[in-house]
Scaffold this active site. Structure first.
Site, PDB file in Angstrom:
ATOM      1  NE  ARG A  32      37.706  26.594  52.171  1.00  0.00           N
ATOM      2  CZ  ARG A  32      36.530  27.198  52.240  1.00  0.00           C
ATOM      3  NH1 ARG A  32      35.551  26.955  52.460  1.00  0.00           N
ATOM      4  NH2 ARG A  32      36.645  28.654  52.388  1.00  0.00           N
ATOM      5  CD  GLU A 176      39.678  39.847  52.584  1.00  0.00           C
ATOM      6  OE1 GLU A 176      40.395  39.586  53.604  1.00  0.00           O
ATOM      7  OE2 GLU A 176      39.102  39.113  51.709  1.00  0.00           O
ATOM      8  CE  LYS A 218      42.312  38.372  50.313  1.00  0.00           C
ATOM      9  NZ  LYS A 218      42.922  37.166  50.976  1.00  0.00           N
ATOM     10  CB  SER A 260      39.213  33.406  44.578  1.00  0.00           C
ATOM     11  OG  SER A 260      39.080  32.480  45.781  1.00  0.00           O
ATOM     12  N   GLY A 261      36.835  34.528  46.456  1.00  0.00           N
ATOM     13  CA  GLY A 261      35.321  35.074  46.711  1.00  0.00           C
ATOM     14  C   GLY A 261      34.253  33.896  46.309  1.00  0.00           C
ATOM     15  N   GLY A 262      34.698  32.842  45.942  1.00  0.00           N
ATOM     16  CA  GLY A 262      33.677  31.618  45.448  1.00  0.00           C
ATOM     17  C   GLY A 262      33.853  31.571  44.125  1.00  0.00           C
ATOM     18  NE  ARG A 291      36.371  30.636  49.174  1.00  0.00           N
ATOM     19  CZ  ARG A 291      35.147  31.237  49.388  1.00  0.00           C
ATOM     20  NH1 ARG A 291      34.067  30.758  49.371  1.00  0.00           N
ATOM     21  NH2 ARG A 291      35.253  32.482  49.453  1.00  0.00           N
TER      22      ARG A 291
END
Ligand code: 13P
Length: 335
Positions: A32, A176, A218, A260-262, A291
């Site tokens: 990032r 998760e 999650k 959100s996974g992308g 993200r």
């Protein structure tokens, strides 16, 4: 203990609130920071996370933050521990307790999560440092003949072992299982695999004696693979995700906070909103985005002190949009 865990779990997914996933590992935060040309030093990571945690009014939209091992030990520039700063803002501290993933023996394209060795001792330390919940991420890869039953079985077994250890230590497990969005698979295939995974996870959690009212799930939305070329509308994502959840989520689960996974920031908000428009449900459906809560903020920050206020504004805007989406009241970016 049971009641206390249930209270924390309910607070984590209270309507209008969600969780900031700021538990990027050293490798991920470096990725990032590289995008904004900032070196990933301990001080830069500290300053970046201070910017997020001290955003004025964070507690209005954010119920909890997932911290990384380094971060739970860090302090603000005015020498107050992050856990204390968050607590004063009404935000619960959580901690990532898995140690990342490795290729699975016998099926190297699939992953197994590391971190069960010595977990009990680490959990005790995190409790002493002020953590109230703990996250463990298992990743499931969709591909030719994947996921294998063995991969689902192993990941489920490890999630259950971690969840039991958390509840024993007095921490709410944030369980998760993430079905990866990467790949050319269809939305239907994501739905099938997610159903297989969540069915196995809840069967095993219950039979091992994990208290469902004292945990949070999650997981991913039902969404087409990133490389599939397909685009699903928020209505389609919501319809498929809610249909799946009604089949597999137990009624005594306090809630579920999506990763959100992308997905882009706005996509993740629109999809969450469309999902909650179909409510009410027996469980609260909230967000635990990494993200999708930080992309604009990190872009605005650029590693510079003079950008802190603009970056906090960008972060709080996303937090507010997602807060509205938890109650199906998001009507676009302007409000
Ligand atoms: P993303 O929302 O960026 O997928 O991150 C959430 C998370 O914590 C994954 O473990």
């Amino acid at each position: 203990m049971g009641n206390q865990l249930n209270e924390i779990a309910n607070a984590m997914v209270a309507p209008g609130k969600g969780i900031l996933a700021a538990d990027e590992s050293f490798g991920t935060i470096e990725k990032r920071f590289t995008k904004i040309n900032v070196p990933s030093t301990e001080e830069n990571r500290r300053a970046y996370r201070e910017m997020l945690y001290t955003a004025p009014g964070i507690g209005e939209y954010i119920s909890g933050v997932i911290l990384f091992d380094e971060t739970i030990r860090q302090k603000t520039s005015s020498d107050i521990s992050f856990v204390e700063v968050l607590q004063k803002a009404g935000v619960i501290s959580g901690i990532k307790v898995d140690l990342g993933t490795k290729a699975m023996d016998g099926s190297p394209d699939e992953k197994i999560t590391k971190g069960l060795d010595g977990l009990g001792a680490r959990l005790k330390e995190y409790v002493a440092l002020g953590a109230k919940f703990a996250k463990w991420r298992a990743v499931i890869t969709i591909g030719d003949g994947l996921p294998t039953d063995e991969n689902i079985r192993q990941n489920t077994k490890d999630l259950v072992a971690y969840a039991l250890a958390c509840q024993k230590a007095g921490l709410v497990p944030m369980v998760e299982p993430e079905v990866f969005m990467d790949g050319g698979h269809s939305m239907a295939r994501c739905g099938e695999v997610s159903e297989r995974v969540l069915t196995a996870v809840f069967e095993e959690l219950r039979s091992a004696g994990v208290e469902i009212p004292g945990m949070i799930l999650k997981t991913n939305m039902v969404i087409p693979g990133k490389e599939s070329g397909a685009k699903a509308s928020p209505k389609e994502v919501a319809e498929a995700t809610v249909r799946l959840f009604k089949k597999v989520l137990p009624g005594d689960l306090p809630g579920q906070a999506f990763l959100s996974g992308g997905q882009s920031e706005v996509e993740a908000t629109e999809n969450l909103n469309a999902i909650n428009k179909r409510g009410p449900f027996p469980w609260n459906l909230s967000f635990s985005y990494g993200r999708a809560l930080q992309a604009s903020a990190i872009e605005a920050w650029q590693g510079k002190e003079e950008n802190v206020i603009a970056a906090q504004k960008a972060f709080l805007h996303r937090a507010r949009m997602n807060s509205l989406a938890t109650v199906g009241k998001y009507e676009g970016e302007g409000i």
